[in-house]
Design a protein around this motif. Structure first.
Motif, PDB file in Angstrom:
ATOM      1  N   PRO A 105       2.045 -39.835 -14.530  1.00 14.14           N
ATOM      2  CA  PRO A 105       0.697 -40.336 -14.827  1.00 14.14           C
ATOM      3  C   PRO A 105      -0.408 -39.313 -14.572  1.00 14.14           C
ATOM      4  O   PRO A 105      -0.297 -38.482 -13.672  1.00 14.14           O
ATOM      5  CB  PRO A 105       0.529 -41.516 -13.847  1.00 14.14           C
ATOM      6  CG  PRO A 105       1.898 -41.817 -13.351  1.00 14.14           C
ATOM      7  CD  PRO A 105       2.653 -40.535 -13.396  1.00 14.14           C
ATOM      8  N   GLN A 106      -1.441 -39.430 -15.378  1.00 10.39           N
ATOM      9  CA  GLN A 106      -2.682 -38.704 -15.054  1.00 10.39           C
ATOM     10  C   GLN A 106      -3.690 -39.754 -14.603  1.00 10.39           C
ATOM     11  O   GLN A 106      -3.720 -40.113 -13.441  1.00 10.39           O
ATOM     12  CB  GLN A 106      -3.136 -37.861 -16.230  1.00 10.39           C
ATOM     13  CG  GLN A 106      -2.209 -36.657 -16.407  1.00 10.39           C
ATOM     14  CD  GLN A 106      -2.752 -35.595 -17.324  1.00 10.39           C
ATOM     15  OE1 GLN A 106      -3.959 -35.425 -17.477  1.00 10.39           O
ATOM     16  NE2 GLN A 106      -1.857 -34.867 -17.950  1.00 10.39           N
ATOM     17  N   CYS A 107      -4.451 -40.345 -15.536  1.00 14.97           N
ATOM     18  CA  CYS A 107      -5.343 -41.423 -15.086  1.00 14.97           C
ATOM     19  C   CYS A 107      -4.537 -42.680 -14.781  1.00 14.97           C
ATOM     20  O   CYS A 107      -4.944 -43.514 -13.991  1.00 14.97           O
ATOM     21  CB  CYS A 107      -6.430 -41.702 -16.120  1.00 14.97           C
ATOM     22  SG  CYS A 107      -5.878 -42.731 -17.506  1.00 14.97           S
ATOM     23  N   GLY A 108      -3.390 -42.837 -15.449  1.00 13.60           N
ATOM     24  CA  GLY A 108      -2.488 -43.950 -15.180  1.00 13.60           C
ATOM     25  C   GLY A 108      -2.722 -45.191 -16.015  1.00 13.60           C
ATOM     26  O   GLY A 108      -1.904 -46.116 -15.970  1.00 13.60           O
ATOM     27  N   TYR A 109      -3.791 -45.224 -16.793  1.00 10.63           N
ATOM     28  CA  TYR A 109      -4.164 -46.475 -17.444  1.00 10.63           C
ATOM     29  C   TYR A 109      -3.088 -47.010 -18.388  1.00 10.63           C
ATOM     30  O   TYR A 109      -2.827 -48.204 -18.418  1.00 10.63           O
ATOM     31  CB  TYR A 109      -5.491 -46.319 -18.204  1.00 10.63           C
ATOM     32  CG  TYR A 109      -6.184 -47.635 -18.369  1.00 10.63           C
ATOM     33  CD1 TYR A 109      -7.002 -48.138 -17.372  1.00 10.63           C
ATOM     34  CD2 TYR A 109      -5.976 -48.418 -19.501  1.00 10.63           C
ATOM     35  CE1 TYR A 109      -7.615 -49.375 -17.490  1.00 10.63           C
ATOM     36  CE2 TYR A 109      -6.580 -49.661 -19.640  1.00 10.63           C
ATOM     37  CZ  TYR A 109      -7.403 -50.127 -18.634  1.00 10.63           C
ATOM     38  OH  TYR A 109      -7.998 -51.356 -18.750  1.00 10.63           O
ATOM     39  N   CYS A 110      -2.447 -46.125 -19.110  1.00 15.51           N
ATOM     40  CA  CYS A 110      -1.473 -46.551 -20.118  1.00 15.51           C
ATOM     41  C   CYS A 110      -0.080 -46.772 -19.556  1.00 15.51           C
ATOM     42  O   CYS A 110       0.809 -47.262 -20.260  1.00 15.51           O
ATOM     43  CB  CYS A 110      -1.369 -45.476 -21.196  1.00 15.51           C
ATOM     44  SG  CYS A 110      -0.583 -43.959 -20.568  1.00 15.51           S
ATOM     45  N   GLN A 111       0.146 -46.365 -18.319  1.00 15.32           N
ATOM     46  CA  GLN A 111       1.528 -46.159 -17.860  1.00 15.32           C
ATOM     47  C   GLN A 111       2.329 -47.447 -17.669  1.00 15.32           C
ATOM     48  O   GLN A 111       3.541 -47.457 -17.851  1.00 15.32           O
ATOM     49  CB  GLN A 111       1.527 -45.332 -16.571  1.00 15.32           C
ATOM     50  CG  GLN A 111       0.871 -43.965 -16.719  1.00 15.32           C
ATOM     51  CD  GLN A 111       1.680 -42.983 -17.561  1.00 15.32           C
ATOM     52  OE1 GLN A 111       2.901 -43.056 -17.595  1.00 15.32           O
ATOM     53  NE2 GLN A 111       1.000 -42.080 -18.247  1.00 15.32           N
ATOM     54  N   SER A 112       1.678 -48.516 -17.300  1.00 14.52           N
ATOM     55  CA  SER A 112       2.399 -49.778 -17.166  1.00 14.52           C
ATOM     56  C   SER A 112       3.030 -50.170 -18.500  1.00 14.52           C
ATOM     57  O   SER A 112       4.215 -50.517 -18.572  1.00 14.52           O
ATOM     58  CB  SER A 112       1.450 -50.882 -16.688  1.00 14.52           C
ATOM     59  OG  SER A 112       2.069 -52.138 -16.787  1.00 14.52           O
ATOM     60  N   LEU A 141      -0.342 -45.603 -26.767  1.00  9.32           N
ATOM     61  CA  LEU A 141      -1.283 -44.487 -26.763  1.00  9.32           C
ATOM     62  C   LEU A 141      -1.589 -44.033 -25.338  1.00  9.32           C
ATOM     63  O   LEU A 141      -1.779 -44.854 -24.442  1.00  9.32           O
ATOM     64  CB  LEU A 141      -2.583 -44.891 -27.456  1.00  9.32           C
ATOM     65  CG  LEU A 141      -2.418 -45.414 -28.895  1.00  9.32           C
ATOM     66  CD1 LEU A 141      -3.771 -45.801 -29.473  1.00  9.32           C
ATOM     67  CD2 LEU A 141      -1.730 -44.377 -29.763  1.00  9.32           C
ATOM     68  N   CYS A 142      -1.638 -42.714 -25.155  1.00  4.48           N
ATOM     69  CA  CYS A 142      -2.029 -42.124 -23.872  1.00  4.48           C
ATOM     70  C   CYS A 142      -3.117 -41.100 -24.147  1.00  4.48           C
ATOM     71  O   CYS A 142      -2.846 -40.047 -24.722  1.00  4.48           O
ATOM     72  CB  CYS A 142      -0.843 -41.461 -23.187  1.00  4.48           C
ATOM     73  SG  CYS A 142      -1.323 -40.586 -21.681  1.00  4.48           S
ATOM     74  N   ARG A 143      -4.323 -41.402 -23.736  1.00  7.50           N
ATOM     75  CA  ARG A 143      -5.413 -40.469 -24.034  1.00  7.50           C
ATOM     76  C   ARG A 143      -5.308 -39.218 -23.172  1.00  7.50           C
ATOM     77  O   ARG A 143      -5.976 -38.216 -23.433  1.00  7.50           O
ATOM     78  CB  ARG A 143      -6.770 -41.149 -23.852  1.00  7.50           C
ATOM     79  CG  ARG A 143      -7.066 -41.530 -22.429  1.00  7.50           C
ATOM     80  CD  ARG A 143      -8.381 -42.237 -22.306  1.00  7.50           C
ATOM     81  NE  ARG A 143      -8.588 -42.638 -20.918  1.00  7.50           N
ATOM     82  CZ  ARG A 143      -9.631 -43.305 -20.496  1.00  7.50           C
ATOM     83  NH1 ARG A 143     -10.574 -43.658 -21.352  1.00  7.50           N
ATOM     84  NH2 ARG A 143      -9.756 -43.625 -19.233  1.00  7.50           N
ATOM     85  N   CYS A 144      -4.504 -39.258 -22.110  1.00  2.00           N
ATOM     86  CA  CYS A 144      -4.328 -38.075 -21.256  1.00  2.00           C
ATOM     87  C   CYS A 144      -3.219 -37.163 -21.770  1.00  2.00           C
ATOM     88  O   CYS A 144      -2.998 -36.092 -21.209  1.00  2.00           O
ATOM     89  CB  CYS A 144      -4.017 -38.486 -19.827  1.00  2.00           C
ATOM     90  SG  CYS A 144      -5.282 -39.508 -19.056  1.00  2.00           S
ATOM     91  N   GLY A 145      -2.487 -37.605 -22.774  1.00  2.00           N
ATOM     92  CA  GLY A 145      -1.455 -36.753 -23.373  1.00  2.00           C
ATOM     93  C   GLY A 145      -0.243 -36.532 -22.499  1.00  2.00           C
ATOM     94  O   GLY A 145       0.327 -35.437 -22.459  1.00  2.00           O
ATOM     95  N   THR A 146       0.214 -37.573 -21.813  1.00  2.00           N
ATOM     96  CA  THR A 146       1.372 -37.415 -20.922  1.00  2.00           C
ATOM     97  C   THR A 146       2.708 -37.572 -21.651  1.00  2.00           C
ATOM     98  O   THR A 146       3.751 -37.699 -21.001  1.00  2.00           O
ATOM     99  CB  THR A 146       1.310 -38.448 -19.770  1.00  2.00           C
ATOM    100  OG1 THR A 146       1.378 -39.777 -20.316  1.00  2.00           O
ATOM    101  CG2 THR A 146       0.039 -38.309 -18.947  1.00  2.00           C
ATOM    102  N   TYR A 147       2.685 -37.552 -22.955  1.00  2.00           N
ATOM    103  CA  TYR A 147       3.905 -37.839 -23.730  1.00  2.00           C
ATOM    104  C   TYR A 147       5.113 -36.965 -23.347  1.00  2.00           C
ATOM    105  O   TYR A 147       6.222 -37.504 -23.221  1.00  2.00           O
ATOM    106  CB  TYR A 147       3.616 -37.711 -25.231  1.00  2.00           C
ATOM    107  CG  TYR A 147       2.501 -38.591 -25.717  1.00  2.00           C
ATOM    108  CD1 TYR A 147       2.628 -39.979 -25.753  1.00  2.00           C
ATOM    109  CD2 TYR A 147       1.294 -38.040 -26.148  1.00  2.00           C
ATOM    110  CE1 TYR A 147       1.599 -40.787 -26.199  1.00  2.00           C
ATOM    111  CE2 TYR A 147       0.249 -38.846 -26.596  1.00  2.00           C
ATOM    112  CZ  TYR A 147       0.408 -40.212 -26.619  1.00  2.00           C
ATOM    113  OH  TYR A 147      -0.621 -41.009 -27.056  1.00  2.00           O
TER     114      TYR A 147
HETATM  115  S1  FES Z   1      -2.213 -41.364 -18.217  1.00  2.00           S
HETATM  116 FE1  FES Z   1      -4.280 -41.603 -18.817  1.00  2.00          FE
HETATM  117  S2  FES Z   1      -4.170 -42.803 -20.634  1.00  2.00           S
HETATM  118 FE2  FES Z   1      -2.115 -42.293 -20.199  1.00  2.00          FE
END
Ligand code: FES
Ligand code: FES
Length: 166
Positions: A105-112, A141-147
């Motif tokens: 995770p970066q910001c973590g928002y999408c991770q769940s 979608l992950c705006r932090c690009g953790t793909y």
């Molecule tokens: S970790 Fe930030 S939106 Fe995916």
């Protein structure tokens, strides 16, 4: 009405057309699923319904009565059930551990939502190819690009899970 979430039955007071996401977060205080787009486009709100990923932001709560819902919070118990070791629930699902190991995770928002989709994939595809993972995760979608890290983590978890539940 009553809904079954993470193995427990809850009586909820929301009207039947309330999105499941609001019920989970506001009544049951399960904050794994998140509100992103509200339009079934991003996957932040994903949960499992009878083992399959759904978008809780557009699913009326009345549509899930009588079916098993699993949120991020229920993944360890789900894994314990798959291993048939329900009495000694592991602290984390292998996907959650792999996420940590890959520092995903970066910001973590999408991770769940990502974890829920990955759990759906690995429940039916024990040895996914890279292409199968990409296709399965395509709607999130992950705006932090953790793909790339997500890809690595899913491969790690798949290897661990296949060893334990061949
Ligand atoms: S970790 Fe930030 S939106 Fe995916
Ligand atoms: S918040 Fe449900 S898909 Fe984006």
């Amino acid at each position: 009405m009553k809904i079954r979430v993470n193995g427990l039955v809850h009586r909820v007071s929301a009207s039947s057309d309330t999105p499941l996401l609001y019920v989970l977060r506001n009544e049951l205080h399960l904050i794994g699923p998140r509100f992103g787009c509200g339009l079934a486009q991003c996957g932040a709100c994903s949960v499992l319904l009878a083992g399959k990923e759904i978008r809780a932001c557009v699913t009326p709560v009345a549509a899930v009565t009588g079916k098993a819902i699993t949120t991020l919070e229920g993944l360890p118990a789900l894994w314990a059930k798959e291993r048939k070791k329900a009495t000694s629930a592991p602290a984390l699902h292998p996907l959650q551990q792999a996420w940590i190991d890959a520092d995903t995770p970066q910001c973590g928002y999408c991770q769940s939502g990502m974890l829920i989709q990955a759990a759906d994939l690995l429940s039916t595809t024990k040895h996914p190819t890279e292409d199968q993972i990409r296709v399965a995760m395509n709607g999130h979608l992950c705006r932090c690009g953790t793909y790339p890290k997500i890809l690595r983590a899913i491969k790690q978890a798949a290897a661990v899970m296949a060893k334990e539940v061949p």
